[in-house]
Design a protein around this motif. Sequence first.
Motif, mmCIF file in Angstrom:
data_model
loop_
_atom_site.group_PDB
_atom_site.id
_atom_site.type_symbol
_atom_site.label_atom_id
_atom_site.label_comp_id
_atom_site.label_asym_id
_atom_site.label_seq_id
_atom_site.Cartn_x
_atom_site.Cartn_y
_atom_site.Cartn_z
ATOM 1 N N GLU A 249 0.827 -1.206 0.000
ATOM 2 C CA GLU A 249 0.000 0.000 0.000
ATOM 3 C C GLU A 249 0.863 1.259 0.000
ATOM 4 O OE1 GLU A 249 -3.661 0.180 2.128
ATOM 5 O OE2 GLU A 249 -3.378 -1.840 2.933
ATOM 6 N N VAL A 250 0.245 2.352 -0.409
ATOM 7 C CA VAL A 250 0.942 3.646 -0.469
ATOM 8 C C VAL A 250 0.973 4.278 0.919
ATOM 9 C CG1 VAL A 250 0.943 5.964 -1.461
ATOM 10 C CG2 VAL A 250 0.221 4.005 -2.858
ATOM 11 N N ALA A 251 2.171 4.569 1.410
ATOM 12 C CA ALA A 251 2.297 5.299 2.673
ATOM 13 C C ALA A 251 2.250 6.797 2.439
ATOM 14 C CB ALA A 251 3.603 4.924 3.364
ATOM 15 N N GLY A 252 2.730 7.236 1.272
ATOM 16 C CA GLY A 252 2.766 8.656 0.938
ATOM 17 C C GLY A 252 3.673 8.867 -0.259
ATOM 18 N N HIS A 253 4.072 10.111 -0.466
ATOM 19 C CA HIS A 253 5.014 10.442 -1.532
ATOM 20 C C HIS A 253 6.272 11.051 -0.909
ATOM 21 C CE1 HIS A 253 1.496 9.870 -4.048
ATOM 22 N NE2 HIS A 253 2.295 9.857 -5.108
ATOM 23 N N LEU A 254 7.361 11.001 -1.639
ATOM 24 C CA LEU A 254 8.623 11.532 -1.164
ATOM 25 C C LEU A 254 8.485 13.034 -0.905
ATOM 26 C CD1 LEU A 254 11.525 10.523 -0.633
ATOM 27 C CD2 LEU A 254 12.088 11.179 -2.982
ATOM 28 N N SER A 255 8.935 13.466 0.272
ATOM 29 C CA SER A 255 8.848 14.890 0.618
ATOM 30 C C SER A 255 9.821 15.700 -0.240
ATOM 31 C CB SER A 255 9.185 15.096 2.094
ATOM 32 O OG SER A 255 10.571 14.856 2.323
ATOM 33 N N ALA A 256 9.576 17.012 -0.318
ATOM 34 C CA ALA A 256 10.440 17.887 -1.111
ATOM 35 C C ALA A 256 11.874 17.845 -0.589
ATOM 36 C CB ALA A 256 9.893 19.308 -1.088
#
Length: 576
Positions: A249-256
């Motif tokens: 599952e997706v935990a999130g996206h890479l932060s800036a």
Amino acid sequence: MPTPFASPAYVIGLDYGTDSVRALLVDARTGAEVEQAVHTYPRWKRGQYCNPAKNRFRQHPLDHLEGLEATVREVAAQVPAAQIIGLAIDTTGSTPGPVNEQGQLLGMLPEFAENPNALFVLWKDHTALAEAAEINYKARTWGGEDFTKYSGGIYSSEWFWAKIMHITRQDEAVAKAAYSWMEHCDWLTLTLTGQPLVGFKRSRCAAGHKAMWHASWGGLPPEEFLTHLELKLAGLRNRLFTETYTADEVAGHLSAEWAERLGLTTNTVIAVGSFDAHAGAVAGEIESYSMVKVMGTSTCDIVVAPTAEVGDRLVAGICGQVDGSVIPGMVGLEAGQSAFGDLLAWFRQLLEWPLQAATLAHSQVLSAEQLALFHQELSDNLLRQLTQAAAEVDPAESSVLALDWVNGRRTPDANQALKGALLNLTMGTSAPQIFRALVEAICYGSKQIVERFESEGIPVKQVIGIGGVAKKSAFVMQTLADVLDRPIKIAVSEQAPALGAAMYAAVAAGVYPDVLASQKALGSGFAETYTPNPARVADYAARYAQYQALGQFVESATAAQAEPVAETETQAVATA
């Protein structure tokens, strides 16, 4: 298998082991392993924050973050950043650490920077032996649900709650500053996404196998039970988590911030974290009733079975059975040995000591750099020569017998208080004979695990080997095949856990609909198969019986020595 990505697409698997981190860049369409990079933890290598004599093994997060940046930047430089669409992390476990309200590990803060209790408590840390014994006693006697029943019925000092209890009791400053606790795989994933701690997706794999999480009792054990274990745990449950998520599952996206540090983009999907052995099992092309043995410093033995077929069956004495911990829709069952390659490394270090202490440490002719190179060459050659000589020993001419519990026993029936042993030494006993006995011992330990699964109604239909020992030691693998009297297939990939993490990342990024499809498309196959030598099988069966008898003797002696202590602890628990 066709994918929705017509243009090039890549995923990265990050595998955090005991000594180092590995990054693997994988073509998400073909499974080709494009590039890999390895970073050894410098603080860990220097032995900082550890005390082996007291079974204390801690790791600093800077070792992990520096390794993350170094390895990912190296592999990511091979392709355009926009084409790297997913990343997933697996780590050792249970390796928890205390965090503040922002999710920062306490060891990253100036006031705790040199405090071992504020760092990650590595899987092999056994400082919580008393707490594990207390958890087991109270789980059976408190009058309610036994929350260890999906953890094999025996809670280990290697696991989440025992370690938290130990540090909470030992270090008041850390206990007060710890808003919550996180497994290593969760903390790294949180760090990369930059998300708030509250609501972050925690790993099903970690929570189910090590933290007594189970859907049937609403997640983690209730507050009533946790405070029965330790009053200082009051309120912590509400600051942890209720739901858990599978590694696809997706935990999130890479932060800036981390996109810039790693040379990637904020479009990169970050999958939910997992443990190294579970990811390795996926890369090892695990299927129903296969056992994937992840063989390194220790072993983790992973079996999966259809949820409907396992039903309400509880397998005693293993490291947990968790729906979806390896492959969603199947129950993942974990066992393992606390020392595998570690046992052989211990013996090598034992033999190295005289030369190191008497010669190398006092050399007047070699520079520090030359000494380091010479020591490394000596160490490598010693293991090579020991292996070659041990392989030539005729088992019929050596009665040396070893017990592999130098780091306690993980499975079956966890007992980290147990110790290793050697039997039948004579004036004629040689180093190769002892080394061979140690190799046989770790193989007998593996046989006990297979027998436990099968006696509990979980058949083991095939054995697959991955990890450093599986790839590097033909002698160990042939001995294992002979002892188990089963063929052992060896996976091709040099970095199987990292490849498994990449498979999870490919599902989270939308390349494949599920883990089975990703596994089929990206799997690297098998390099070779070790088949049992019929001439050895009967001999090893007889020696295995002797190993079991030695184990029973050592275990009974250990129990007898600990009896007064255990009685005192039981009285204290009953009073509390």
